[in-house]
Write a protein that holds these residues in place. Structure first.
Motif, PDB file in Angstrom:
ATOM      1  N   GLY A 109     -73.180  12.954   0.040  1.00 31.23           N
ATOM      2  CA  GLY A 109     -72.264  12.860   0.821  1.00 31.23           C
ATOM      3  C   GLY A 109     -71.656  14.138   0.996  1.00 31.23           C
ATOM      4  N   GLY A 111     -73.599  15.551   3.932  1.00 30.71           N
ATOM      5  CA  GLY A 111     -73.766  14.896   5.010  1.00 30.71           C
ATOM      6  C   GLY A 111     -75.105  15.794   5.546  1.00 30.71           C
ATOM      7  N   LYS A 112     -75.667  16.037   4.439  1.00 32.11           N
ATOM      8  CA  LYS A 112     -77.345  15.741   4.563  1.00 32.11           C
ATOM      9  C   LYS A 112     -78.391  15.749   5.951  1.00 32.11           C
ATOM     10  CE  LYS A 112     -78.100  15.488   0.175  1.00 32.11           C
ATOM     11  NZ  LYS A 112     -77.563  14.894  -0.559  1.00 32.11           N
ATOM     12  N   THR A 113     -78.262  14.251   4.976  1.00 23.99           N
ATOM     13  CA  THR A 113     -79.161  13.468   5.923  1.00 23.99           C
ATOM     14  C   THR A 113     -78.658  12.922   7.455  1.00 23.99           C
ATOM     15  OG1 THR A 113     -79.640  11.767   3.975  1.00 23.99           O
ATOM     16  CG2 THR A 113     -80.013  10.747   6.013  1.00 23.99           C
ATOM     17  N   THR A 114     -76.705  13.341   7.947  1.00 28.28           N
ATOM     18  CA  THR A 114     -76.891  13.429   8.886  1.00 28.28           C
ATOM     19  C   THR A 114     -77.343  14.665   9.787  1.00 28.28           C
ATOM     20  OG1 THR A 114     -74.804  11.853   8.337  1.00 28.28           O
ATOM     21  CG2 THR A 114     -74.574  13.290  10.501  1.00 28.28           C
ATOM     22  N   GLN A 145     -80.981   4.892   6.028  1.00 33.98           N
ATOM     23  CA  GLN A 145     -80.552   5.321   7.460  1.00 33.98           C
ATOM     24  C   GLN A 145     -80.979   7.066   7.676  1.00 33.98           C
ATOM     25  OE1 GLN A 145     -77.435   7.323   4.510  1.00 33.98           O
ATOM     26  NE2 GLN A 145     -77.109   9.374   6.440  1.00 33.98           N
ATOM     27  N   LYS A 247     -68.084  18.210   8.849  1.00 38.16           N
ATOM     28  CA  LYS A 247     -66.592  17.165   8.444  1.00 38.16           C
ATOM     29  C   LYS A 247     -65.772  18.259   9.366  1.00 38.16           C
ATOM     30  CE  LYS A 247     -68.561  14.267   4.952  1.00 38.16           C
ATOM     31  NZ  LYS A 247     -68.707  13.123   3.928  1.00 38.16           N
ATOM     32  N   ASP A 249     -64.326  18.358  11.806  1.00 34.98           N
ATOM     33  CA  ASP A 249     -63.564  17.336  12.800  1.00 34.98           C
ATOM     34  C   ASP A 249     -62.120  16.985  12.151  1.00 34.98           C
ATOM     35  OD1 ASP A 249     -66.200  15.984  11.332  1.00 34.98           O
ATOM     36  OD2 ASP A 249     -65.133  13.834  12.556  1.00 34.98           O
ATOM     37  N   SER A 272     -71.009  21.005  11.346  1.00 32.19           N
ATOM     38  CA  SER A 272     -71.045  19.113  11.828  1.00 32.19           C
ATOM     39  C   SER A 272     -70.303  18.598  12.101  1.00 32.19           C
ATOM     40  CB  SER A 272     -71.861  19.179  10.539  1.00 32.19           C
ATOM     41  OG  SER A 272     -71.229  17.779  10.936  1.00 32.19           O
ATOM     42  N   GLU A 275     -69.654  12.550  13.173  1.00 32.31           N
ATOM     43  CA  GLU A 275     -71.097  11.090  12.726  1.00 32.31           C
ATOM     44  C   GLU A 275     -71.753  11.148  13.712  1.00 32.31           C
ATOM     45  OE1 GLU A 275     -69.757   7.973  10.079  1.00 32.31           O
ATOM     46  OE2 GLU A 275     -67.200   8.105  10.550  1.00 32.31           O
TER      47      GLU A 275
HETATM   48  P1  GDP Z   1     -75.654  12.596   2.476  1.00 36.32           P
HETATM   49  O1  GDP Z   1     -75.893  12.059   0.833  1.00 36.32           O
HETATM   50  O2  GDP Z   1     -75.772  14.245   2.433  1.00 36.32           O
HETATM   51  O3  GDP Z   1     -76.632  12.301   3.163  1.00 36.32           O
HETATM   52  O4  GDP Z   1     -74.417  12.526   3.758  1.00 36.32           O
HETATM   53  P2  GDP Z   1     -74.572  11.188   4.898  1.00 36.32           P
HETATM   54  O5  GDP Z   1     -75.593  12.084   5.874  1.00 36.32           O
HETATM   55  O6  GDP Z   1     -74.920   9.717   4.366  1.00 36.32           O
HETATM   56  O7  GDP Z   1     -73.244  11.624   5.063  1.00 36.32           O
HETATM   57  C1  GDP Z   1     -71.794  10.439   4.787  1.00 36.32           C
HETATM   58  C2  GDP Z   1     -70.969   9.987   5.137  1.00 36.32           C
HETATM   59  O8  GDP Z   1     -70.406  11.201   5.689  1.00 36.32           O
HETATM   60  C3  GDP Z   1     -72.192   9.376   6.188  1.00 36.32           C
HETATM   61  O9  GDP Z   1     -70.893   7.525   6.412  1.00 36.32           O
HETATM   62  C4  GDP Z   1     -71.919  10.056   7.647  1.00 36.32           C
HETATM   63  O10 GDP Z   1     -71.005   9.328   8.375  1.00 36.32           O
HETATM   64  C5  GDP Z   1     -70.750  11.004   7.435  1.00 36.32           C
HETATM   65  N1  GDP Z   1     -70.527  12.535   7.682  1.00 36.32           N
HETATM   66  C6  GDP Z   1     -71.416  13.832   8.315  1.00 36.32           C
HETATM   67  N2  GDP Z   1     -71.313  15.085   8.918  1.00 36.32           N
HETATM   68  C7  GDP Z   1     -70.221  14.056   8.920  1.00 36.32           C
HETATM   69  C8  GDP Z   1     -69.419  15.135  10.103  1.00 36.32           C
HETATM   70  O11 GDP Z   1     -69.570  16.676  10.587  1.00 36.32           O
HETATM   71  N3  GDP Z   1     -68.409  14.642  10.129  1.00 36.32           N
HETATM   72  C9  GDP Z   1     -67.435  12.795  10.061  1.00 36.32           C
HETATM   73  N4  GDP Z   1     -66.392  12.604  10.098  1.00 36.32           N
HETATM   74  N5  GDP Z   1     -68.681  12.824   8.843  1.00 36.32           N
HETATM   75  C10 GDP Z   1     -69.830  13.085   8.607  1.00 36.32           C
END
Ligand code: GDP
Length: 294
Positions: A109, A111-114, A145, A247, A249, A272, A275
């Protein structure tokens, strides 16, 4: 919302009106305001105290300069100190090896994948032959994803949905990259909701097997003070090269950037801010200092 530090300091200095120099008492009162502002912005208390102790000395050294706008002058001193503490310059990532491997680690959660997608898009834009490897084998949606993101940005994603051995998948991804002329592989790893021994061991094993030229730790800026503890644990196990703060933003002040830099002594490299795939920036210490101060 927060009252800006500048407003607070102007308030604190109001009693100074008519006087043309700053006194020990004024400085003590205003450094306290600064400390409170830093803690409000999620800077760890001890770090906030160390910083304000140093700022007090600098302010006393420069007291002679203070004339009409002591509040602004004080903010400038604080701004300079925070910028210096966060490293002053933006830092690049190391891309070495054939292929170069960039390992992405952090909690679920965060934001790794994003971020993996965003970094791939950024490198592709620079003309690099980049590929993504999906090694998050526990969260069923993670592979999909990453595939969706890969399609969106036009970057190939290596995945083995049936394979439950993350190290083996990562190694196959490297072999695939070599055979297919890819020069950089970004490896997205699994995360848990809290730090967990099996996850740490797995990511450590991936590191050993791939010898990445860059390891980036991804952390959610909204987690405040917890971000520092997570960073510390990941750094002890992985000795990562840099931090990605996500996050931003949201309405977090970003004090985690300062605390992490001070505690783990590793640079923040990216921030970051959304999204969308374009929402990625290099970290600028001076901009973050302004954000922390409000
Ligand atoms: P992971 O579990 O670490 O791979 O996390 P994800 O990449 O799936 O991100 C988790 C949630 O946070 C998703 O709904 C993303 O769209 C959101 N997210 C990731 N980076 C950001 C960011 O910089 N800003 C916002 N607002 N949301 C983000």
């Amino acid at each position: 919302m927060f009252q800006s530090l500048q407003d607070k300091l102007n308030g604190a200095f109001r009693t100074l009106k008519g006087k043309d120099r700053i006194t020990d008492i004024n400085v003590a009162a205003t450094t306290k305001e600064v400390r409170r502002a830093l803690v409000d912005a999620d800077v760890n208390f001890k770090i906030a105290k160390d910083i304000t102790d140093r700022i007090r000395e600098t302010a006393m050294d420069r007291k002679i300069l203070i004339s009409v706008e002591p509040g602004q002058m004080f903010v400038k001193i604080v701004q300079e100190e925070l910028t210096r503490l966060m490293g002053s310059n933006s830092e690049s990532i190391s891309i070495k090896g054939d292929p170069a491997v960039i390992l992405i680690a952090g909690l679920q959660g965060s934001g790794k994948t994003t971020f993996s997608g965003k970094l791939a898009a950024m490198l592709k834009k620079q003309g690099k032959q980049v590929m993504l490897a999906a090694c998050d084998i526990y969260r069923p949606a993670a592979i999909d994803q990453l595939k969706v993101l890969g399609e969106q940005i036009g970057v190939e994603v290596y995945a083995e949905p049936e394979n439950k051995n993350a190290v083996a998948i990562a190694q196959q991804a490297i072999a695939y990259a070599r055979q297919n002329g890819k020069k950089i592989v970004i490896v997205d790893t699994a995360g848990r909701l809290a730090v967990d021994e099996a996850m740490m061991q797995e990511v450590e094993d991936i590191k050993k097997a791939l010898n990445p030229s860059e390891i980036l730790f991804v952390v959610d800026s909204m987690t405040g003070q917890d971000a520092v503890n997570t960073a510390k644990t990941f750094n002890e196990r992985l000795n990562f090269d840099g931090v990605v703060l996500t996050k931003l933003d949201g309405d977090s002040r970003g004090g985690a950037a300062l605390s992490i830099r001070q505690v783990v002594e590793k640079p923040i490299k990216f921030i970051s801010t959304g999204e969308k795939m374009e929402a990625l920036d290099l970290f600028h210490p001076d901009r973050m200092a302004s954000r922390i101060l409000g």
